[in-house]
Design a protein around this motif. Sequence first.
Motif, PDB file in Angstrom:
ATOM      1  N   ARG A  45      12.488  36.221  13.686  1.00 45.52           N
ATOM      2  CA  ARG A  45      12.943  37.552  14.085  1.00 45.52           C
ATOM      3  C   ARG A  45      11.731  38.376  14.537  1.00 45.52           C
ATOM      4  N   GLU A  46      11.875  39.036  15.676  1.00 49.64           N
ATOM      5  CA  GLU A  46      10.765  39.734  16.324  1.00 49.64           C
ATOM      6  C   GLU A  46      11.015  41.235  16.336  1.00 49.64           C
ATOM      7  N   PHE A  47       9.996  41.992  15.964  1.00 53.34           N
ATOM      8  CA  PHE A  47      10.085  43.449  16.011  1.00 53.34           C
ATOM      9  C   PHE A  47      10.196  43.934  17.450  1.00 53.34           C
ATOM     10  N   VAL A  48      11.066  44.907  17.680  1.00 56.73           N
ATOM     11  CA  VAL A  48      11.225  45.508  19.002  1.00 56.73           C
ATOM     12  C   VAL A  48      10.769  46.968  19.001  1.00 56.73           C
ATOM     13  N   THR A  49      11.333  47.772  18.107  1.00 58.64           N
ATOM     14  CA  THR A  49      11.036  49.190  18.111  1.00 58.64           C
ATOM     15  C   THR A  49      11.461  49.807  16.777  1.00 58.64           C
ATOM     16  N   ARG A  50      10.922  50.975  16.488  1.00 61.52           N
ATOM     17  CA  ARG A  50      11.298  51.673  15.256  1.00 61.52           C
ATOM     18  C   ARG A  50      11.248  53.169  15.481  1.00 61.52           C
ATOM     19  N   ILE A  51      11.933  53.898  14.595  1.00 61.47           N
ATOM     20  CA  ILE A  51      11.987  55.352  14.672  1.00 61.47           C
ATOM     21  C   ILE A  51      11.945  55.906  13.258  1.00 61.47           C
ATOM     22  N   SER A  52      11.230  57.009  13.104  1.00 65.06           N
ATOM     23  CA  SER A  52      11.129  57.629  11.788  1.00 65.06           C
ATOM     24  C   SER A  52      12.455  58.274  11.393  1.00 65.06           C
ATOM     25  N   SER A  53      12.551  58.683  10.145  1.00 66.30           N
ATOM     26  CA  SER A  53      13.809  59.225   9.641  1.00 66.30           C
ATOM     27  C   SER A  53      14.242  60.483  10.386  1.00 66.30           C
ATOM     28  N   SER A  54      13.289  61.293  10.795  1.00 62.96           N
ATOM     29  CA  SER A  54      13.618  62.527  11.512  1.00 62.96           C
ATOM     30  C   SER A  54      13.785  62.305  13.006  1.00 62.96           C
ATOM     31  N   GLY A  55      13.307  61.161  13.474  1.00 62.08           N
ATOM     32  CA  GLY A  55      13.349  60.888  14.898  1.00 62.08           C
ATOM     33  C   GLY A  55      12.122  61.356  15.651  1.00 62.08           C
ATOM     34  N   SER A  56      11.152  61.907  14.937  1.00 62.71           N
ATOM     35  CA  SER A  56       9.994  62.481  15.614  1.00 62.71           C
ATOM     36  C   SER A  56       8.959  61.436  16.004  1.00 62.71           C
ATOM     37  N   TYR A  57       9.021  60.266  15.409  1.00 63.37           N
ATOM     38  CA  TYR A  57       8.041  59.217  15.696  1.00 63.37           C
ATOM     39  C   TYR A  57       8.751  57.930  16.084  1.00 63.37           C
ATOM     40  N   THR A  58       8.300  57.339  17.178  1.00 62.30           N
ATOM     41  CA  THR A  58       8.822  56.039  17.591  1.00 62.30           C
ATOM     42  C   THR A  58       7.658  55.136  17.973  1.00 62.30           C
ATOM     43  N   ILE A  70      14.360  53.931  21.728  1.00 62.31           N
ATOM     44  CA  ILE A  70      15.139  54.081  20.502  1.00 62.31           C
ATOM     45  C   ILE A  70      15.379  55.566  20.259  1.00 62.31           C
ATOM     46  N   SER A  71      16.555  55.878  19.740  1.00 60.89           N
ATOM     47  CA  SER A  71      16.873  57.259  19.378  1.00 60.89           C
ATOM     48  C   SER A  71      17.859  57.224  18.219  1.00 60.89           C
ATOM     49  N   ARG A  72      18.083  58.366  17.646  1.00 62.55           N
ATOM     50  CA  ARG A  72      19.029  58.423  16.527  1.00 62.55           C
ATOM     51  C   ARG A  72      19.746  59.757  16.504  1.00 62.55           C
ATOM     52  N   ASP A  73      20.932  59.743  15.918  1.00 60.28           N
ATOM     53  CA  ASP A  73      21.719  60.947  15.703  1.00 60.28           C
ATOM     54  C   ASP A  73      22.064  60.966  14.224  1.00 60.28           C
ATOM     55  N   ASN A  74      21.335  61.738  13.461  1.00 63.80           N
ATOM     56  CA  ASN A  74      21.541  61.748  12.015  1.00 63.80           C
ATOM     57  C   ASN A  74      22.891  62.353  11.627  1.00 63.80           C
ATOM     58  N   ALA A  75      23.448  63.181  12.479  1.00 67.04           N
ATOM     59  CA  ALA A  75      24.776  63.740  12.203  1.00 67.04           C
ATOM     60  C   ALA A  75      25.862  62.679  12.315  1.00 67.04           C
ATOM     61  N   LYS A  76      25.591  61.652  13.110  1.00 67.12           N
ATOM     62  CA  LYS A  76      26.553  60.573  13.307  1.00 67.12           C
ATOM     63  C   LYS A  76      26.166  59.286  12.583  1.00 67.12           C
ATOM     64  N   ASN A  77      25.065  59.330  11.841  1.00 68.84           N
ATOM     65  CA  ASN A  77      24.586  58.141  11.119  1.00 68.84           C
ATOM     66  C   ASN A  77      24.443  56.935  12.049  1.00 68.84           C
ATOM     67  N   THR A  78      23.883  57.185  13.207  1.00 70.38           N
ATOM     68  CA  THR A  78      23.813  56.135  14.228  1.00 70.38           C
ATOM     69  C   THR A  78      22.432  56.107  14.865  1.00 70.38           C
TER      70      THR A  78
END
Length: 124
Positions: A45-58, A70-78
């Motif tokens: 398994r190969e790492f592709v990308t990551r994002i911090s819990s707040s979304g401020s760091y990728t 990569i992005s995230r929507d914490n209101a949608k848990n996605t």
Amino acid sequence: QVQLVESGGGLVQAGGSLRLSCAASGLTFSTYAMGWFRRTPGKEREFVTRISSSGSYTSNTDSVKGRFTISRDNAKNTVYLQMNSLKPQDTAVYYCAASGRVYPGPRVNEYNYWGQGTQVTVSS
């Protein structure tokens, strides 16, 4: 019970785009860093990308820089993975993963929970 469910995979021609989604449940999503990994047959398994819990760091692996976001929507848990300018070598099963670390690295064992994966196939 923690569940991570990926969706959005499929077959696309080289140069095309796909957007993967990963819906999380059973955990306080906004406190977890998230990552995307991929695996091709016969390989680890190969790492592709990551994002911090707040979304401020990728952070992306070199082979996808400038093409994957990569992005995230914490209101949608996605968490999302936008993949542009896809290449045949991007063909793999893509997995999302959740880490309780503030800034997890690219290693598999830094992530606590995993989804089942979604297949992405890029034809030439």
